[in-house]
Design a protein around this motif. Structure first.
Motif, PDB file in Angstrom:
ATOM      1  N   SER A   1       0.858  -1.190   0.000  1.00  0.00           N
ATOM      2  CA  SER A   1       0.000   0.000   0.000  1.00  0.00           C
ATOM      3  C   SER A   1       0.891   1.235   0.000  1.00  0.00           C
ATOM      4  CB  SER A   1      -0.898   0.007   1.234  1.00  0.00           C
ATOM      5  OG  SER A   1      -1.650  -1.189   1.304  1.00  0.00           O
ATOM      6  N   ILE A   2       0.559   2.213  -0.839  1.00  0.00           N
ATOM      7  CA  ILE A   2       1.409   3.396  -0.986  1.00  0.00           C
ATOM      8  C   ILE A   2       0.637   4.666  -0.659  1.00  0.00           C
ATOM      9  CG2 ILE A   2       2.805   4.776  -2.588  1.00  0.00           C
ATOM     10  CD1 ILE A   2       3.403   2.260  -4.150  1.00  0.00           C
ATOM     11  N   LEU A   3       1.236   5.486   0.192  1.00  0.00           N
ATOM     12  CA  LEU A   3       0.720   6.824   0.469  1.00  0.00           C
ATOM     13  C   LEU A   3       1.642   7.796  -0.262  1.00  0.00           C
ATOM     14  CD1 LEU A   3      -1.443   8.323   2.204  1.00  0.00           C
ATOM     15  CD2 LEU A   3       0.306   8.579   3.953  1.00  0.00           C
ATOM     16  N   LEU A   4       1.147   8.388  -1.334  1.00  0.00           N
ATOM     17  CA  LEU A   4       1.967   9.228  -2.208  1.00  0.00           C
ATOM     18  C   LEU A   4       1.663  10.695  -1.964  1.00  0.00           C
ATOM     19  CD1 LEU A   4       3.976   9.473  -4.584  1.00  0.00           C
ATOM     20  CD2 LEU A   4       2.027   9.263  -6.132  1.00  0.00           C
ATOM     21  N   ILE A   5       2.657  11.439  -1.480  1.00  0.00           N
ATOM     22  CA  ILE A   5       2.495  12.857  -1.187  1.00  0.00           C
ATOM     23  C   ILE A   5       3.073  13.664  -2.333  1.00  0.00           C
ATOM     24  CG2 ILE A   5       3.155  14.698   0.406  1.00  0.00           C
ATOM     25  CD1 ILE A   5       3.389  12.405   2.524  1.00  0.00           C
ATOM     26  N   THR A   6       2.281  14.572  -2.880  1.00  0.00           N
ATOM     27  CA  THR A   6       2.727  15.321  -4.050  1.00  0.00           C
ATOM     28  C   THR A   6       1.947  16.625  -4.182  1.00  0.00           C
ATOM     29  OG1 THR A   6       3.042  15.204  -6.465  1.00  0.00           O
ATOM     30  CG2 THR A   6       1.099  14.116  -5.570  1.00  0.00           C
ATOM     31  N   HIS A   7       2.447  17.534  -4.997  1.00  0.00           N
ATOM     32  CA  HIS A   7       1.676  18.731  -5.358  1.00  0.00           C
ATOM     33  C   HIS A   7       1.280  18.659  -6.826  1.00  0.00           C
ATOM     34  CE1 HIS A   7       5.844  19.677  -6.498  1.00  0.00           C
ATOM     35  NE2 HIS A   7       5.281  20.317  -7.495  1.00  0.00           N
ATOM     36  N   ASP A   8       1.603  17.545  -7.477  1.00  0.00           N
ATOM     37  CA  ASP A   8       1.421  17.386  -8.923  1.00  0.00           C
ATOM     38  C   ASP A   8       0.208  16.503  -9.221  1.00  0.00           C
ATOM     39  OD1 ASP A   8       1.617  16.816 -11.641  1.00  0.00           O
ATOM     40  OD2 ASP A   8       3.803  16.754 -11.615  1.00  0.00           O
ATOM     41  N   LEU A   9      -0.844  17.101  -9.749  1.00  0.00           N
ATOM     42  CA  LEU A   9      -2.057  16.344 -10.060  1.00  0.00           C
ATOM     43  C   LEU A   9      -1.831  15.353 -11.202  1.00  0.00           C
ATOM     44  CD1 LEU A   9      -4.690  19.179  -9.698  1.00  0.00           C
ATOM     45  CD2 LEU A   9      -4.546  17.124  -8.287  1.00  0.00           C
ATOM     46  N   GLY A  10      -0.866  15.628 -12.072  1.00  0.00           N
ATOM     47  CA  GLY A  10      -0.539  14.693 -13.138  1.00  0.00           C
ATOM     48  C   GLY A  10      -0.004  13.393 -12.584  1.00  0.00           C
ATOM     49  N   VAL A  11       0.786  13.476 -11.534  1.00  0.00           N
ATOM     50  CA  VAL A  11       1.313  12.287 -10.853  1.00  0.00           C
ATOM     51  C   VAL A  11       0.167  11.482 -10.251  1.00  0.00           C
ATOM     52  CG1 VAL A  11       2.664  11.516  -8.863  1.00  0.00           C
ATOM     53  CG2 VAL A  11       3.593  13.261 -10.397  1.00  0.00           C
ATOM     54  N   VAL A  12      -0.769  12.180  -9.627  1.00  0.00           N
ATOM     55  CA  VAL A  12      -1.930  11.520  -9.019  1.00  0.00           C
ATOM     56  C   VAL A  12      -2.734  10.756 -10.067  1.00  0.00           C
ATOM     57  CG1 VAL A  12      -4.142  11.925  -7.862  1.00  0.00           C
ATOM     58  CG2 VAL A  12      -2.094  13.135  -7.107  1.00  0.00           C
ATOM     59  N   ALA A  13      -2.978  11.402 -11.195  1.00  0.00           N
ATOM     60  CA  ALA A  13      -3.758  10.775 -12.266  1.00  0.00           C
ATOM     61  C   ALA A  13      -3.066   9.532 -12.802  1.00  0.00           C
ATOM     62  CB  ALA A  13      -3.982  11.772 -13.398  1.00  0.00           C
ATOM     63  N   GLN A  14      -1.731   9.537 -12.769  1.00  0.00           N
ATOM     64  CA  GLN A  14      -0.966   8.432 -13.338  1.00  0.00           C
ATOM     65  C   GLN A  14      -0.948   7.194 -12.456  1.00  0.00           C
ATOM     66  OE1 GLN A  14       2.870   9.697 -14.776  1.00  0.00           O
ATOM     67  NE2 GLN A  14       3.621   7.617 -15.069  1.00  0.00           N
ATOM     68  N   VAL A  15      -0.891   7.362 -11.127  1.00  0.00           N
ATOM     69  CA  VAL A  15      -0.651   6.191 -10.273  1.00  0.00           C
ATOM     70  C   VAL A  15      -1.658   5.947  -9.152  1.00  0.00           C
ATOM     71  CG1 VAL A  15       1.822   6.251 -10.725  1.00  0.00           C
ATOM     72  CG2 VAL A  15       0.922   7.459  -8.744  1.00  0.00           C
ATOM     73  N   CYS A  16      -2.469   6.947  -8.775  1.00  0.00           N
ATOM     74  CA  CYS A  16      -3.285   6.805  -7.566  1.00  0.00           C
ATOM     75  C   CYS A  16      -4.670   6.211  -7.830  1.00  0.00           C
ATOM     76  CB  CYS A  16      -3.441   8.153  -6.870  1.00  0.00           C
ATOM     77  SG  CYS A  16      -1.889   8.810  -6.226  1.00  0.00           S
ATOM     78  N   ASP A  17      -5.195   5.546  -6.802  1.00  0.00           N
ATOM     79  CA  ASP A  17      -6.568   5.023  -6.830  1.00  0.00           C
ATOM     80  C   ASP A  17      -7.533   6.024  -6.195  1.00  0.00           C
ATOM     81  OD1 ASP A  17      -5.762   2.404  -7.850  1.00  0.00           O
ATOM     82  OD2 ASP A  17      -4.876   2.101  -5.872  1.00  0.00           O
ATOM     83  N   ARG A  18      -7.107   6.595  -5.067  1.00  0.00           N
ATOM     84  CA  ARG A  18      -7.898   7.630  -4.391  1.00  0.00           C
ATOM     85  C   ARG A  18      -6.992   8.825  -4.122  1.00  0.00           C
ATOM     86  NH1 ARG A  18      -9.677   7.135   0.569  1.00  0.00           N
ATOM     87  NH2 ARG A  18      -8.307   5.408   1.163  1.00  0.00           N
ATOM     88  N   VAL A  19      -7.623   9.970  -3.818  1.00  0.00           N
ATOM     89  CA  VAL A  19      -6.840  11.176  -3.550  1.00  0.00           C
ATOM     90  C   VAL A  19      -7.512  11.997  -2.455  1.00  0.00           C
ATOM     91  CG1 VAL A  19      -8.001  12.464  -5.402  1.00  0.00           C
ATOM     92  CG2 VAL A  19      -5.769  13.238  -4.575  1.00  0.00           C
ATOM     93  N   ALA A  20      -6.691  12.599  -1.600  1.00  0.00           N
ATOM     94  CA  ALA A  20      -7.168  13.544  -0.590  1.00  0.00           C
ATOM     95  C   ALA A  20      -6.504  14.888  -0.862  1.00  0.00           C
ATOM     96  CB  ALA A  20      -6.803  13.057   0.815  1.00  0.00           C
ATOM     97  N   ILE A  21      -7.319  15.928  -0.988  1.00  0.00           N
ATOM     98  CA  ILE A  21      -6.826  17.283  -1.249  1.00  0.00           C
ATOM     99  C   ILE A  21      -6.708  18.009   0.085  1.00  0.00           C
ATOM    100  CG2 ILE A  21      -7.183  19.425  -2.525  1.00  0.00           C
ATOM    101  CD1 ILE A  21      -6.953  17.018  -4.364  1.00  0.00           C
ATOM    102  N   MET A  22      -5.488  18.472   0.417  1.00  0.00           N
ATOM    103  CA  MET A  22      -5.275  19.179   1.681  1.00  0.00           C
ATOM    104  C   MET A  22      -5.145  20.676   1.450  1.00  0.00           C
ATOM    105  SD  MET A  22      -2.819  16.976   4.247  1.00  0.00           S
ATOM    106  CE  MET A  22      -3.007  18.203   5.549  1.00  0.00           C
ATOM    107  N   TYR A  23      -5.693  21.441   2.385  1.00  0.00           N
ATOM    108  CA  TYR A  23      -5.543  22.895   2.355  1.00  0.00           C
ATOM    109  C   TYR A  23      -5.477  23.406   3.789  1.00  0.00           C
ATOM    110  CZ  TYR A  23      -6.066  27.808   1.232  1.00  0.00           C
ATOM    111  OH  TYR A  23      -5.829  29.161   1.111  1.00  0.00           O
ATOM    112  N   ALA A  24      -4.434  24.155   4.101  1.00  0.00           N
ATOM    113  CA  ALA A  24      -4.269  24.780   5.426  1.00  0.00           C
ATOM    114  C   ALA A  24      -4.433  23.774   6.559  1.00  0.00           C
ATOM    115  CB  ALA A  24      -5.252  25.938   5.591  1.00  0.00           C
TER     116      ALA A  24
END
Length: 333
Positions: free
Chosen positions: A208-231
């Protein structure tokens, strides 16, 4: 078939001392990571995503204030002693950091660093550790893996060092891998190769991988789910396809609009007005209110809660009818 949850974060808050008070940079976030899943955490610099990951690994300084629960399988890591955490870190949970040159010891050969990680956790012979190191380097696509054991980090390219970091993190076959901006310092071609490698290892080893990034292109390429963080908060969470096709939170919409599209010509890329608020500067209301085009009076007074909206969870007063229904249901209970 429902997959087992391997990592569960509940109400995680992380604060640091400022003068006589404690300022939270992560504010009561909930996350679940399922077996064999790739979960992306996305946000601007300073939103708290790296701090949250360090808290999950127990790597924050003792001066930090960490509250909530972090369950790895059936263990609350915040209640575990340091000796117990050391057995879990690197063995059952591992982490890849942003810059491999500062994470690898420049004075030790690649083989020594790989073998040390394996021998500490598996208590095996030097020969067995060497065989595992060679096998792991081969698995991450490194050429001449046996010869590489005698090389120093400075003799390798950035992409090769990142592969070594992945090999080091994966050598004990951990159940959870936390990757903090693993491709930031790499060029586009190498970045694509590293992401493909991580996805391949995820499939082969069921990690299981928790991938931290600021790049939405990376998310689209490898992730199954995504959490958007702000402040320091989760603004929106859901299936990758659902988030990309129908974003609910104004911040998520802004992030997606700011991604360049080669199919259209624009003189200027979209950007979200304003800046991310400094930790502790928002005393009441929604932290995104001063940047939001849909701001309402209630946004300046009260911080919305995270609610379910279709296939997603969203924290926004645009969906206050759902919030009212949720509060009504809680009151009835």
């Amino acid at each position: 078939m429902k997959k087992n949850t391997v990592l569960s974060v509940r109400g995680l808050s992380v604060g640091f001392k400022r003068d006589a008070s404690v300022v939270d940079v992560v504010k009561s976030i909930d996350l679940t990571l399922n077996e064999g899943e790739v979960l992306g955490i996305v946000g601007e610099s300073g939103c708290g995503k790296s701090v949250a990951s360090m808290a999950m690994m127990g790597l924050l300084p003792k001066t930090s204030a960490v509250r909530g629960e972090i369950f790895y399988k059936d263990k609350n890591l915040l209640n575990e002693k340091e000796a117990s955490l050391r057995k879990i870190r690197g063995n059952e949970m591992a982490m890849i950091f942003q810059e491999p040159m500062t994470s690898l010891n420049p004075l030790l050969k690649i083989g020594e660093q790989l073998m040390e990680a394996y021998r500490i956790h598996k208590r095996c012979s030097k020969k067995e550790a060497r065989n595992q190191a060679v096998e792991m380097l081969r698995l991450v696509g490194m050429p001449r893996p046996e010869a590489l054991l005698s090389d120093y980090p400075h003799q390798l390219s950035g992409g090769m060092r990142q592969r070594v970091m992945i090999a080091m993190a994966m050598i004990c076959r951990p159940g959870v891998l936390i990757a903090d901006e693993p491709t930031t310092a790499l060029d586009v071609t190498i970045q694509s190769q590293i992401l493909a490698l991580m996805k391949d290892l995820n499939k082969k080893m069921n990690t299981s991988i928790l991938l931290i990034t600021h790049d939405l292109g990376v998310v689209a390429q490898v992730c199954d789910r995504v959490a958007i963080m702000y402040a320091g908060q989760i603004a929106e969470e859901g299936d990758v396809n659902a988030i990309f096709s129908s974003p609910k939170h104004p911040y998520t919409r802004g992030l997606l609009q700011s991604v360049p599209d080669i199919r259209t010509k624009k003189e200027k890329l979209f950007s979200i007005d304003g800046q991310v608020p400094k930790p502790g500067s928002i005393k009441k209301g929604c932290p995104f209110a001063n940047r939001c085009e849909f701001v309402q009076p209630v946004c300046l007074e009260e911080d919305p809660v995270l609610i379910e909206h279709g296939q997603q969870k969203v924290r926004c007063w645009l969906y206050k009818e759902e919030v009212a229904l949720l509060e009504s249901a809680i009151a009835r209970d």
